[in-house]
Write a protein that holds these residues in place. Structure first.
Motif, PDB file in Angstrom:
ATOM      1  N   LEU A  54       0.881  -1.339  -0.021  1.00 34.58           N
ATOM      2  CA  LEU A  54      -0.021  -0.021   0.205  1.00 34.58           C
ATOM      3  C   LEU A  54       1.030   1.190   0.036  1.00 34.58           C
ATOM      4  O   LEU A  54       1.594   1.245   0.735  1.00 34.58           O
ATOM      5  N   LYS A  55       0.700   2.055  -0.867  1.00 39.33           N
ATOM      6  CA  LYS A  55       1.355   3.296  -0.882  1.00 39.33           C
ATOM      7  C   LYS A  55       0.446   4.396  -0.160  1.00 39.33           C
ATOM      8  O   LYS A  55      -0.285   4.627  -0.816  1.00 39.33           O
ATOM      9  N   LEU A  56       1.116   4.733   0.867  1.00 41.73           N
ATOM     10  CA  LEU A  56       0.222   5.629   1.760  1.00 41.73           C
ATOM     11  C   LEU A  56       0.739   6.990   1.823  1.00 41.73           C
ATOM     12  O   LEU A  56       1.909   7.278   1.336  1.00 41.73           O
ATOM     13  N   GLY A  57       0.303   8.078   2.660  1.00 40.93           N
ATOM     14  CA  GLY A  57       0.921   9.113   2.541  1.00 40.93           C
ATOM     15  C   GLY A  57       1.916   9.504   3.756  1.00 40.93           C
ATOM     16  O   GLY A  57       1.845   8.638   4.717  1.00 40.93           O
ATOM     17  N   VAL A  58       2.565  10.501   3.621  1.00 43.87           N
ATOM     18  CA  VAL A  58       3.601  10.753   4.715  1.00 43.87           C
ATOM     19  C   VAL A  58       2.798  10.609   6.272  1.00 43.87           C
ATOM     20  O   VAL A  58       1.754  11.216   6.427  1.00 43.87           O
ATOM     21  N   GLY A  59       3.443  10.045   6.924  1.00 44.41           N
ATOM     22  CA  GLY A  59       2.850   9.651   8.065  1.00 44.41           C
ATOM     23  C   GLY A  59       1.802   8.743   8.483  1.00 44.41           C
ATOM     24  O   GLY A  59       1.686   8.264   9.495  1.00 44.41           O
ATOM     25  N   GLU A  60       1.176   8.473   7.205  1.00 41.06           N
ATOM     26  CA  GLU A  60       0.032   7.382   7.571  1.00 41.06           C
ATOM     27  C   GLU A  60       0.680   5.919   7.712  1.00 41.06           C
ATOM     28  O   GLU A  60       0.204   5.233   8.507  1.00 41.06           O
ATOM     29  N   ALA A  61       1.684   5.562   7.003  1.00 43.17           N
ATOM     30  CA  ALA A  61       2.357   4.487   7.044  1.00 43.17           C
ATOM     31  C   ALA A  61       2.841   4.031   8.382  1.00 43.17           C
ATOM     32  O   ALA A  61       2.533   3.093   9.070  1.00 43.17           O
ATOM     33  N   GLU A  62       3.450   4.976   9.003  1.00 41.99           N
ATOM     34  CA  GLU A  62       4.001   5.072  10.408  1.00 41.99           C
ATOM     35  C   GLU A  62       2.701   4.827  11.367  1.00 41.99           C
ATOM     36  O   GLU A  62       2.979   4.031  12.432  1.00 41.99           O
ATOM     37  N   LYS A  63       1.479   5.403  11.300  1.00 42.02           N
ATOM     38  CA  LYS A  63       0.337   5.230  12.176  1.00 42.02           C
ATOM     39  C   LYS A  63       0.014   4.022  12.021  1.00 42.02           C
ATOM     40  O   LYS A  63      -0.427   3.338  13.031  1.00 42.02           O
ATOM     41  N   ILE A  64       0.073   3.283  10.676  1.00 41.84           N
ATOM     42  CA  ILE A  64      -0.506   2.142  10.691  1.00 41.84           C
ATOM     43  C   ILE A  64       0.177   1.198  11.390  1.00 41.84           C
ATOM     44  O   ILE A  64       0.070   0.180  12.258  1.00 41.84           O
ATOM     45  N   LEU A  65       1.589   1.348  11.100  1.00 41.15           N
ATOM     46  CA  LEU A  65       2.565   0.305  11.582  1.00 41.15           C
ATOM     47  C   LEU A  65       2.738   0.485  13.137  1.00 41.15           C
ATOM     48  O   LEU A  65       2.742  -0.641  13.717  1.00 41.15           O
ATOM     49  N   ALA A  66       2.241   1.546  13.670  1.00 37.59           N
ATOM     50  CA  ALA A  66       2.331   1.771  15.089  1.00 37.59           C
ATOM     51  C   ALA A  66       1.114   1.009  15.611  1.00 37.59           C
ATOM     52  O   ALA A  66       1.271   0.570  16.906  1.00 37.59           O
ATOM     53  N   LEU A  67       0.200   0.333  14.973  1.00 41.14           N
ATOM     54  CA  LEU A  67      -0.971  -0.255  15.385  1.00 41.14           C
ATOM     55  C   LEU A  67      -0.750  -1.687  15.079  1.00 41.14           C
ATOM     56  O   LEU A  67      -1.537  -2.456  14.914  1.00 41.14           O
ATOM     57  N   ASP A  68       0.383  -2.210  14.533  1.00 45.54           N
ATOM     58  CA  ASP A  68       0.580  -3.520  14.032  1.00 45.54           C
ATOM     59  C   ASP A  68       0.107  -4.756  14.873  1.00 45.54           C
ATOM     60  O   ASP A  68      -0.662  -5.644  14.557  1.00 45.54           O
ATOM     61  N   GLU A  69       0.373  -4.465  16.366  1.00 44.08           N
ATOM     62  CA  GLU A  69       0.073  -5.734  17.214  1.00 44.08           C
ATOM     63  C   GLU A  69      -1.541  -5.783  17.358  1.00 44.08           C
ATOM     64  O   GLU A  69      -2.035  -6.726  17.193  1.00 44.08           O
ATOM     65  N   THR A  70      -2.313  -4.616  17.606  1.00 45.71           N
ATOM     66  CA  THR A  70      -3.691  -4.663  17.673  1.00 45.71           C
ATOM     67  C   THR A  70      -4.260  -5.059  16.324  1.00 45.71           C
ATOM     68  O   THR A  70      -4.917  -5.597  16.142  1.00 45.71           O
ATOM     69  N   LEU A  71      -3.636  -4.526  15.042  1.00 49.85           N
ATOM     70  CA  LEU A  71      -4.184  -5.281  13.829  1.00 49.85           C
ATOM     71  C   LEU A  71      -3.896  -6.641  13.767  1.00 49.85           C
ATOM     72  O   LEU A  71      -4.742  -7.317  12.918  1.00 49.85           O
ATOM     73  N   GLU A  72      -2.863  -7.175  14.347  1.00 50.50           N
ATOM     74  CA  GLU A  72      -2.412  -8.604  14.134  1.00 50.50           C
ATOM     75  C   GLU A  72      -3.573  -9.348  14.956  1.00 50.50           C
ATOM     76  O   GLU A  72      -4.083 -10.523  14.337  1.00 50.50           O
ATOM     77  N   LYS A 123      -8.531   6.778  21.051  1.00 58.60           N
ATOM     78  CA  LYS A 123      -9.370   6.209  21.764  1.00 58.60           C
ATOM     79  C   LYS A 123      -8.449   5.935  23.119  1.00 58.60           C
ATOM     80  O   LYS A 123      -7.415   5.135  22.861  1.00 58.60           O
ATOM     81  N   ASP A 124      -8.927   6.138  24.186  1.00 58.86           N
ATOM     82  CA  ASP A 124      -8.385   5.964  25.374  1.00 58.86           C
ATOM     83  C   ASP A 124      -8.032   4.545  25.669  1.00 58.86           C
ATOM     84  O   ASP A 124      -6.923   3.819  26.026  1.00 58.86           O
ATOM     85  N   ALA A 125      -9.127   3.605  25.657  1.00 56.01           N
ATOM     86  CA  ALA A 125      -9.033   2.345  26.106  1.00 56.01           C
ATOM     87  C   ALA A 125      -8.827   1.357  24.772  1.00 56.01           C
ATOM     88  O   ALA A 125      -9.363   1.808  23.733  1.00 56.01           O
ATOM     89  N   VAL A 126      -7.966   0.457  24.875  1.00 55.63           N
ATOM     90  CA  VAL A 126      -7.480  -0.432  23.741  1.00 55.63           C
ATOM     91  C   VAL A 126      -8.837  -1.296  23.286  1.00 55.63           C
ATOM     92  O   VAL A 126      -9.117  -1.337  22.073  1.00 55.63           O
ATOM     93  N   GLU A 127      -9.644  -1.735  24.313  1.00 59.26           N
ATOM     94  CA  GLU A 127     -10.811  -2.381  23.831  1.00 59.26           C
ATOM     95  C   GLU A 127     -11.810  -1.301  23.157  1.00 59.26           C
ATOM     96  O   GLU A 127     -12.416  -1.948  22.001  1.00 59.26           O
ATOM     97  N   GLN A 128     -11.812  -0.269  23.474  1.00 58.92           N
ATOM     98  CA  GLN A 128     -12.683   0.719  22.698  1.00 58.92           C
ATOM     99  C   GLN A 128     -12.067   0.744  21.178  1.00 58.92           C
ATOM    100  O   GLN A 128     -12.983   0.884  20.097  1.00 58.92           O
ATOM    101  N   PHE A 129     -10.735   0.943  21.032  1.00 61.55           N
ATOM    102  CA  PHE A 129     -10.324   1.102  19.816  1.00 61.55           C
ATOM    103  C   PHE A 129     -10.670  -0.319  18.984  1.00 61.55           C
ATOM    104  O   PHE A 129     -10.778   0.066  17.857  1.00 61.55           O
ATOM    105  N   MET A 130     -10.362  -1.329  19.609  1.00 55.94           N
ATOM    106  CA  MET A 130     -10.514  -2.483  19.022  1.00 55.94           C
ATOM    107  C   MET A 130     -11.848  -2.688  18.402  1.00 55.94           C
ATOM    108  O   MET A 130     -12.142  -3.065  17.220  1.00 55.94           O
ATOM    109  N   ASP A 131     -12.879  -2.610  19.266  1.00 57.56           N
ATOM    110  CA  ASP A 131     -14.319  -2.377  18.763  1.00 57.56           C
ATOM    111  C   ASP A 131     -14.459  -1.569  17.768  1.00 57.56           C
ATOM    112  O   ASP A 131     -15.200  -2.110  16.732  1.00 57.56           O
ATOM    113  N   GLU A 132     -13.940  -0.267  17.782  1.00 61.43           N
ATOM    114  CA  GLU A 132     -14.020   0.460  16.378  1.00 61.43           C
ATOM    115  C   GLU A 132     -13.659  -0.070  15.258  1.00 61.43           C
ATOM    116  O   GLU A 132     -13.958  -0.083  14.119  1.00 61.43           O
ATOM    117  N   LEU A 133     -12.501  -0.914  15.651  1.00 62.05           N
ATOM    118  CA  LEU A 133     -11.559  -1.478  14.396  1.00 62.05           C
ATOM    119  C   LEU A 133     -12.578  -2.630  13.889  1.00 62.05           C
ATOM    120  O   LEU A 133     -12.705  -2.788  12.680  1.00 62.05           O
TER     121      LEU A 133
END
Ligand code: ADP
Ligand code: MG
Length: 596
Positions: A449-467, A512-522
């Motif tokens: 995926l070719k993302l914009g400046v900063g977007e790739a990092e934001k996604i990679l920072a979420l790698d564990e949650t995404l996993e 989102k403050d809570a991980v669960e909340q973020f997960m649920d949104e995801l």
């Protein structure tokens, strides 16, 4: 003679006051604007830990005169306006003389500057809230402002800062707002020692987009450079083949001042009208230039909004210019055959499901043909008990490519196919995530995926949650992200376009403050994205399965985002509307039977 003076009380009272410094991003915004006002052609922004530890903005502008260095950090000291008439025609980004003063009040400040006509530069150094110390210093023409110990004397506000990742994203957004419009200026952004954004000066809009958003988007631009009724619109829009799932890449400015105004987004989208599917948004950076007297920049403390005289005219002109640009860039296909003509005028007919057996039955399309049995399940939502819906569903068809219509003994039941499917997938994925047992689909060919400046990092920072949700992401260098697995519910054929649309929505979830909340949104976003869309034709079997599966879910009456998924029109309501019951029917009955 110096240029900076302190505004008098009378003038200060005319200026809309308010807090200018909320976070590192607001500091960076003010410093970039000072550099631009000083006619810098190159600006470099450096932050450590989201700007909480330090912010450095350096420019090659004209610098500050030695004698002005004493006053530049005083409240309401400015070189940009002098009299009240000046407020009516502001040519500079700043004019209130508040930024440096506000910053000096809450953080340690270290400015080194050299004015263009002076040999020796000056260092202005102060500790938060203290009187500054001036010494001679040397540097090339221009100014370097360093800020550290942000809010050290206002712990309540320091506590209010978000974590470094979020603050640094905000800073990047602030830089982006200027960088996308001011393609004439060079911008460099360095975060924690890493060069994140590097745009040389004197780029054209296309080169600037290439530097910021990559080749795909840069090659889909329609350049806008048109004038009408004294209003000059300049910049670019993306052509309809390139769109995003959110509005995060729509940038507007008035006389190069970035502004936030939803009505301009609406105008842009109106110009695209039917060219884009619902939920898809064009990208743009558009500058509106009009007579300075028609723009009031003095309405918002952080100058994020401006007041424009005859704003309706501006929007109309913008819309005309954009519509024309879109027309010019895409010649309308001329229908050549009758069939083509018929096709373009085809109305959206309801789809009637029927299978071979029923078609055979009497040579006519049988409507009430397939039935499914729905087990009455006790419902948590008493206002729409499943028993009230009926227990035998005769699926009639699909209306407007979005609503499944079924007849039951209780009346008519309509199901929103997207909402229903979203609910099913949401619960399915949520249960899988809760059990730590997400069904994962390996992609035969990983997608880059070719993302914009900063977007790739934001996604990679979420790698564990995404996993945990079945997405395996990895860095592919620069702004590229490699996706090698996805949750199975996304379907067999995922394309990079679809994944980018999903990434847009993930980035939209925000903090989102809570991980669960973020997960649920995801989970919600993934379910919504994977679900059958409106406008998608579905067959009878599929409709049947959908309704049956929907009734297995806990929250069957709503999609994951809370919209209704089932609407019932009761037999009683139908009877009333057809005048079979109610006062009119009673009157007819009485008349017919000569009852008084
Ligand atoms: P304002 O921008 O509203 O005038 P500021 O507090 O931001 O107020 O800046 C005060 C003054 O300091 C400006 O008017 C300008 O003369 C001078 N100044 C600030 N930053 C710079 C810079 N980077 N280069 C040159 N002059 C600057
Ligand atoms: Mg300023």
């Amino acid at each position: 003679m110096g240029k900076i003076h302190v505004l008098d009380e009378a003038l200060v009272s005319l200026i809309s006051a308010g807090e200018v410094i909320e976070n590192p991003a607001s500091i960076v915004k003010e410093l970039i604007e000072n550099a631009l006002d000083a006619e810098a052609t190159n600006i470099e922004i450096q932050i450590e830990k989201g700007g909480i530890d330090s912010i450095v903005v350096s420019d090659n502008g004209e610098g500050i005169q030695k004698e002005d260095c004493l006053v530049c950090t005083l409240r309401h000291s400015t070189s940009k306006i002098e009299s009240r008439e000046d407020i009516d025609s502001i040519f500079t980004y700043g004019f209130r003389g508040e930024a440096l003063a506000s910053i000096a009040a809450i953080a340690d400040l270290d400015i080194v500057t050299r004015y263009k006509d002076e040999e020796i530069g000056t260092r202005i150094k102060s500790s938060a809230g203290q009187i500054p110390d001036l010494t001679d210093a040397s540097r090339a023409q221009g100014t370097r402002v360093e800020i550290s110990e942000l809010f050290k004397n206002v712990p309540a506000r320091r506590k209010h800062l978000s974590d470094a990742r979020v603050e640094s994203q905000r800073v990047l957004d602030a830089v982006m707002k200027h960088a996308i419009i001011r393609n004439d200026i060079g911008f460099r952004f360095i975060r924690d020692g890493k060069l994140v954004l590097d745009c040389p000066s004197n780029q054209n809009p296309q080169e600037r987009v290439l530097s910021l958003w990559g080749l795909d988007i840069a090659s889909s631009l329609i350049e806008i450079k048109r004038k009408k009724k004294g209003i000059n619109i300049q910049g670019f829009i993306t052509d309809p083949t390139m769109s995003r799932g959110n509005r995060s890449r729509q940038f507007f400015s008035v006389r190069k001042r970035p502004i936030e105004d939803q009505s301009l987004s609406k105008t842009l989208e109106a110009a695209f009208s039917t060219l884009l599917m619902r939920g898809r948004y064009p990208m743009c950076a558009l500058d509106i230039e009009l007579d300075v007297a028609k723009v009031d920049a003095n309405v918002h403390p952080t100058k994020r909004e401006v007041r424009i005289q005859d704003f309706d005219d501006v929007r109309n002109v913008l819309r005309d210019i954009l519509s024309n640009a879109l027309k010019d860039s895409e010649p309308m296909a001329v229908p050549e055959t009758l069939e083509d003509l018929v096709d373009t005028e085809k109305v959206d007919e309801p789809t009637v499901f029927h299978d071979a057996s029923s078609a055979r039955a009497e040579g006519r399309a049988l409507l009430l043909e397939e039935t499914i049995l729905v087990k009455p399940v006790p419902s948590a939502e008493p206002d729409l008990d499943i028993k009230e819906l009926g227990s035998i569903f005769n699926i009639l068809g699909q209306v407007n490519m979005v609503y499944i219509v079924a007849a039951t003994e209780e009346g008519l039941v309509l199901v929103d196919q997207h909402a229903a499917h979203e609910r099913i997938l949401y619960e399915q994925l949520r249960n899988q995530v809760n059990d730590g047992d997400v069904v994962v689909q390996e992609l035969l060919e990983p997608i880059v995926l070719k993302l914009g400046v900063g977007e790739a990092e934001k996604i990679l920072a979420l790698d564990e949650t995404l996993e945990t949700m079945g997405f395996t992401v990895g860095s592919f260098g620069g702004n590229e992200v490699l996706v090698s697995t996805v949750p199975e519910i996304l379907g067999k054929r995922v394309s990079d376009d679809e994944l980018i649309a999903l990434v847009d929505r993930i980035l939209d979830i925000g903090e989102k403050d809570a991980v669960e909340q973020f997960m649920d949104e995801l989970v919600k976003v993934t379910a919504c994205h994977s679900a059958i869309r409106s406008g998608q034709k579905i067959g009878h079997e599929e409709a049947k399965r959908l309704i049956a599966n929907l009734f297995e879910t806990d929250g069957k009456y709503h999609c994951a985002h809370g919209r209704p998924s089932i609407v019932k029109i009761s037999k009683k309501e139908l009877d009333e509307r057809f005048g079979r019951t109610g006062p009119e029917a009673l009157a007819r009955f009485r008349a017919r039977h000569r009852l008084g």
